[in-house]
Design a protein around this motif. Structure first.
Motif, short mmCIF file in Angstrom:
data_model
loop_
_atom_site.label_atom_id
_atom_site.label_comp_id
_atom_site.label_asym_id
_atom_site.label_seq_id
_atom_site.Cartn_x
_atom_site.Cartn_y
_atom_site.Cartn_z
N ILE A 122 0.82 -1.21 0.00
CA ILE A 122 0.00 0.00 0.00
C ILE A 122 0.86 1.26 0.00
CG2 ILE A 122 -0.20 0.09 2.53
CD1 ILE A 122 -3.11 1.09 1.88
N ALA A 123 2.03 1.16 0.64
CA ALA A 123 2.87 2.37 0.81
C ALA A 123 3.20 3.03 -0.52
CB ALA A 123 4.14 2.01 1.56
N PHE A 142 -4.61 -3.53 12.23
CA PHE A 142 -4.04 -2.46 13.07
C PHE A 142 -5.12 -1.70 13.85
CE2 PHE A 142 -0.67 -3.05 9.94
CZ PHE A 142 0.46 -3.05 10.76
N ILE A 189 7.73 -5.45 15.08
CA ILE A 189 7.03 -5.49 13.79
C ILE A 189 7.22 -6.86 13.14
CG2 ILE A 189 6.80 -4.40 11.52
CD1 ILE A 189 7.76 -1.79 12.81
N THR A 317 11.26 4.76 11.79
CA THR A 317 10.40 5.82 12.33
C THR A 317 10.14 5.59 13.82
OG1 THR A 317 8.58 4.50 11.43
CG2 THR A 317 9.19 6.47 10.20
N THR A 321 11.65 8.07 16.75
CA THR A 321 10.67 8.79 17.58
C THR A 321 10.80 8.35 19.04
OG1 THR A 321 9.21 8.67 15.65
CG2 THR A 321 8.25 9.51 17.66
N ALA A 373 9.28 13.45 15.16
CA ALA A 373 8.78 12.24 14.48
C ALA A 373 9.82 11.75 13.50
CB ALA A 373 7.48 12.56 13.76
N LEU A 379 6.03 15.19 2.15
CA LEU A 379 5.23 14.05 1.68
C LEU A 379 4.82 14.31 0.23
CD1 LEU A 379 2.97 13.55 4.83
CD2 LEU A 379 5.11 12.40 4.26
N ILE A 405 7.05 18.26 6.46
CA ILE A 405 6.65 18.09 7.87
C ILE A 405 7.52 18.96 8.79
CG2 ILE A 405 6.38 16.40 9.73
CD1 ILE A 405 5.93 14.26 7.68
N PHE A 440 2.11 11.49 11.20
CA PHE A 440 1.72 10.21 10.60
C PHE A 440 1.07 10.42 9.22
CE2 PHE A 440 1.66 9.00 15.18
CZ PHE A 440 2.58 7.96 15.11
N GLY A 441 1.33 11.57 8.60
CA GLY A 441 0.71 11.85 7.32
C GLY A 441 -0.73 12.30 7.53
N SER A 444 -6.59 10.05 3.75
CA SER A 444 -6.72 8.69 3.19
C SER A 444 -5.39 7.93 3.18
CB SER A 444 -7.27 8.78 1.77
OG SER A 444 -6.42 9.59 0.99
N VAL A 448 -0.59 3.58 8.44
CA VAL A 448 -1.34 2.37 8.81
C VAL A 448 -0.95 1.91 10.23
CG1 VAL A 448 -1.45 -0.10 8.28
CG2 VAL A 448 -1.62 1.56 6.43
N LEU A 452 -0.07 1.09 16.47
CA LEU A 452 1.04 0.28 16.99
C LEU A 452 2.16 1.18 17.50
CD1 LEU A 452 2.73 -2.31 17.33
CD2 LEU A 452 3.34 -2.13 14.92
N ALA A 453 2.54 2.18 16.69
CA ALA A 453 3.64 3.06 17.08
C ALA A 453 3.33 3.76 18.39
CB ALA A 453 3.88 4.08 15.96
C1 HEM Z 1 6.45 6.83 15.07
C2 HEM Z 1 6.44 5.98 14.08
C3 HEM Z 1 5.94 6.28 12.71
C4 HEM Z 1 5.91 7.46 12.02
C5 HEM Z 1 6.40 8.81 12.50
C6 HEM Z 1 5.30 7.19 10.73
C7 HEM Z 1 5.07 8.15 9.76
C8 HEM Z 1 4.38 7.91 8.59
C9 HEM Z 1 4.02 8.92 7.63
C10 HEM Z 1 4.37 10.40 7.74
C11 HEM Z 1 3.33 8.33 6.63
C12 HEM Z 1 2.69 9.00 5.42
C13 HEM Z 1 3.59 8.92 4.20
C14 HEM Z 1 2.98 9.70 3.03
O1 HEM Z 1 1.89 10.20 3.15
O2 HEM Z 1 3.64 9.81 1.99
C15 HEM Z 1 3.27 6.92 6.94
C16 HEM Z 1 2.67 5.97 6.13
C17 HEM Z 1 2.73 4.62 6.38
N1 HEM Z 1 3.21 4.01 7.52
FE1 HEM Z 1 4.00 4.94 9.13
N2 HEM Z 1 5.00 5.86 10.65
C18 HEM Z 1 5.36 5.26 11.84
C19 HEM Z 1 5.21 3.93 12.17
C20 HEM Z 1 4.72 2.96 11.33
C21 HEM Z 1 4.58 1.56 11.68
C22 HEM Z 1 4.93 0.95 13.03
C23 HEM Z 1 4.11 0.92 10.56
C24 HEM Z 1 3.74 -0.54 10.35
C25 HEM Z 1 3.96 -1.50 11.18
C26 HEM Z 1 3.91 1.93 9.54
C27 HEM Z 1 3.40 1.67 8.28
C28 HEM Z 1 3.07 2.65 7.37
C29 HEM Z 1 2.49 2.37 6.06
C30 HEM Z 1 2.19 0.99 5.49
C31 HEM Z 1 2.28 3.60 5.45
C32 HEM Z 1 1.68 3.85 4.06
C33 HEM Z 1 0.19 4.12 4.16
C34 HEM Z 1 -0.43 4.50 2.82
O3 HEM Z 1 0.31 4.83 1.91
O4 HEM Z 1 -1.65 4.48 2.68
N3 HEM Z 1 4.30 3.15 10.04
N4 HEM Z 1 3.89 6.70 8.15
#
Ligand code: HEM
Length: 505
Positions: A122-123, A142, A189, A317, A321, A373, A379, A405, A440-441, A444, A448, A452-453
């Protein structure tokens, strides 16, 4: 005779070179002239060298200087800055809300797609309908309620991590928490995604999977960001040198490990219909694979790419953090005292549900996410069909827009004394403050793994302060050493974060 034969050839070759140089220079000059005066983005302010070529932004990104360089540009040019021929950084709060609106979706930019390693994750998905479907499929894993069922696993990892750090503190008098928190994030994870951890918390040593994933990510990042990166990769990867082969083989090694772990997990889950099997964010998905009536299904390749995506998106991340959270708590005595008072009132009831009710802990984590963060770069999104008006500029469709950010979280119009770590500011948060947080963005595409974080951060702060009340920052852990280092992703300038045991001082 030989000389006579070669002369016309040489002259011909030189002429050829001259023609190419003249053509390229002409192209460069005309393109520069177009970008600076006639492009639809010509009115967006920014340095001229960024407007005429992508090189400036890519070099800043690859050298890990993009967040500082972009921040400087915003101070000079305002909330809209053109950082490449087709990309605009947008730090204007109202426009940021539009870019991350749930109603008028600005899709992720193609940069993610070009990256390659995890094509089905999905990322890196761009198509919004596919994103919606996939998020429904994995969202349950999640959800808050599933996180509750995973809490014992997560708590077990946090306890082990704190125990290991405590052993160092008691035996050596100090501990560098950065590697331990990296082990915590990776093992947690790993366990909830693959059904087994990497054993690195227990052994205190890295795992070859981590190194392979780092290499594969490096290859992926360069491929995604350098023009012609895919072709460059296909040429270099054919060079029969062992080191080059080893680097380019990292992606396959990562896939082999992941396929094996997920195959085992699936076997365990389908054999006993999930009863008593290890908890995982993929339990329902794996159970549903052979169920013809299941609404959301995923193939094993899709599950594998998602699991890898979680490791890639979640480990650094969470590590960064969590490191800054602990540093910030110990750095500010009054913050620590207020938190200790909240934890003491809980007694032995350190459950995530109880921690979620603590107001001051919630503010501290929010403030740590604002300033520290793990993701701070812009982004990347693309302007949807038809183009959009953002602030004073009309941006045509497919223009790249990025929301930085680092700069948005430090906007003095939104956050008073933005550089101050002040959790109390969240007790009377304005709507603008809440809306500006992009740790965390947004909307939509919000992270994800945020539940958990946050759970890891809450449990870690509570267990560490309870188990190690004598801990403090070591002398090596200064404000200077804890500044952000110029790296691709956030890192500490000193490369570590040492705590010390103050019991025997
Ligand atoms: C403090 C910890 C974390 C921070 C600061 C963080 C930050 C972010 C940010 C800013 C985005 C948005 C990226 C964008 O819009 O281009 C994102 C997306 C995502 N993160 Fe995290 N994240 C963290 C922890 C995690 C963890 C623990 C997981 C999974 C176990 C995770 C899985 C994902 C995934 C799969 C996306 C993509 C979602 C999508 O595109 O729809 N993240 N994260």
């Amino acid at each position: 005779m030989a000389l006579a034969n070669s002369l016309p050839m040489e002259m011909h070759f030189q002429e050829y070179l001259v023609v190419i140089t003249v053509l390229l220079s002409a192209y460069f000059l005309i393109n520069a002239f177009y970008q600076l005066y006639f492009s639809p983005l010509a009115k967006v302010p920014g340095p001229w060298y960024a407007a005429i070529s992508e090189l400036w932004y890519i070099s800043k990104l690859l050298r890990g200087q993009s967040m500082f360089a972009i921040h400087d540009l915003h101070q000079r040019y305002g909330p809209y800055v053109r950082v490449s021929p087709n990309d605009v950084m947008v730090a204007d709060a109202e426009a940021v809300k539009k870019i991350h609106s749930p109603f008028d979706v600005f899709p992720k930019s193609e940069v993610y797609k070009k990256a390659g390693l995890i094509q089905r994750s999905i990322a890196i998905m761009v198509d919004h309908d596919k994103v919606k479907k996939r998020r429904k499929a994995i969202g349950n894993g999640f959800s808050n309620s599933n996180m509750r069922s995973l809490e014992p696993v997560i708590r077990g990892k946090v306890d082990l991590c704190v125990e290991k750090m405590k052993q160092d503190l008691e035996a050596k008098g100090s501990v560098d928490i950065l590697p331990w928190l990296g082990f915590l994030a990776t093992d947690t994870i790993g366990e909830i995604a693959f059904g087994k951890d990497f054993g690195i918390l227990a052994s205190g040593m890295g795992h070859s999977f981590g190194q392979d994933l780092l290499l594969a990510t490096g290859v992926m990042f360069v491929r995604g960001h350098i023009p012609g990166g895919t072709y460059l990769e296909s040429i270099i990867s054919r060079i029969p040198h062992p080191t080059i082969q080893w680097i380019f083989g990292s992606g396959n090694r990562v896939f082999t490990y992941t396929n094996q772990a997920l195959g085992d997990l699936r076997h365990e889950i389908t054999e006993d219909e999930g009863l008593g099997s290890k908890p995982s964010v993929f339990s329902t998905i794996l159970q549903n694979q052979d169920n013809p009536t299941a609404k959301y299904k995923m193939t094993m390749e899709e599950v594998r790419d998602e699991a890898l995506g979680f490791i890639l998106a979640g480990t650094d991340t969470v590590t960064i953090t969590a490191t800054y959270l602990i540093w910030a708590i110990l750095r500010h005595k009054e913050v620590r005292q207020k938190l200790e008072a909240e934890f003491t009132a809980l007694g032995d009831n350190i459950t995530d549900e109880a921690l979620q009710q603590l107001p001051y802990l919630t503010f501290v984590i929010k403030e740590a996410l604002r300033l520290y963060a793990g993701a701070q770069i812009g982004l990347p999104r693309a302007v949807p069909l038809g183009g959009r008006q953002l602030g004073p500029y009309f941006l045509p469709e497919k223009t790249g827009v990025m929301t930085p950010i680092y700069s948005i979280h430090r906007d003095p119009k939104i956050f008073e004394e933005p550089l101050l770590f002040n959790p109390g500011r969240w007790s009377c948060a304005t709507k603008d403050m809440e809306a500006a947080i992009l740790a965390f963005g947004g909307a939509s595409r919000i992270c994800v793994g945020q539940n958990l974080a946050k759970m890891i951060l809450r449990l870690l702060a509570a267990v560490l302060l309870k188990e190690c009340p004598y801990v403090d920052l070591a002398e090596s852990c200064t404000d200077e050493s804890m500044q952000f280092a110029p790296r691709l992703f956030v890192a500490t300038k000193g490369g570590k974060c040492e705590l010390q045991n103050t019991k025997n001082r």
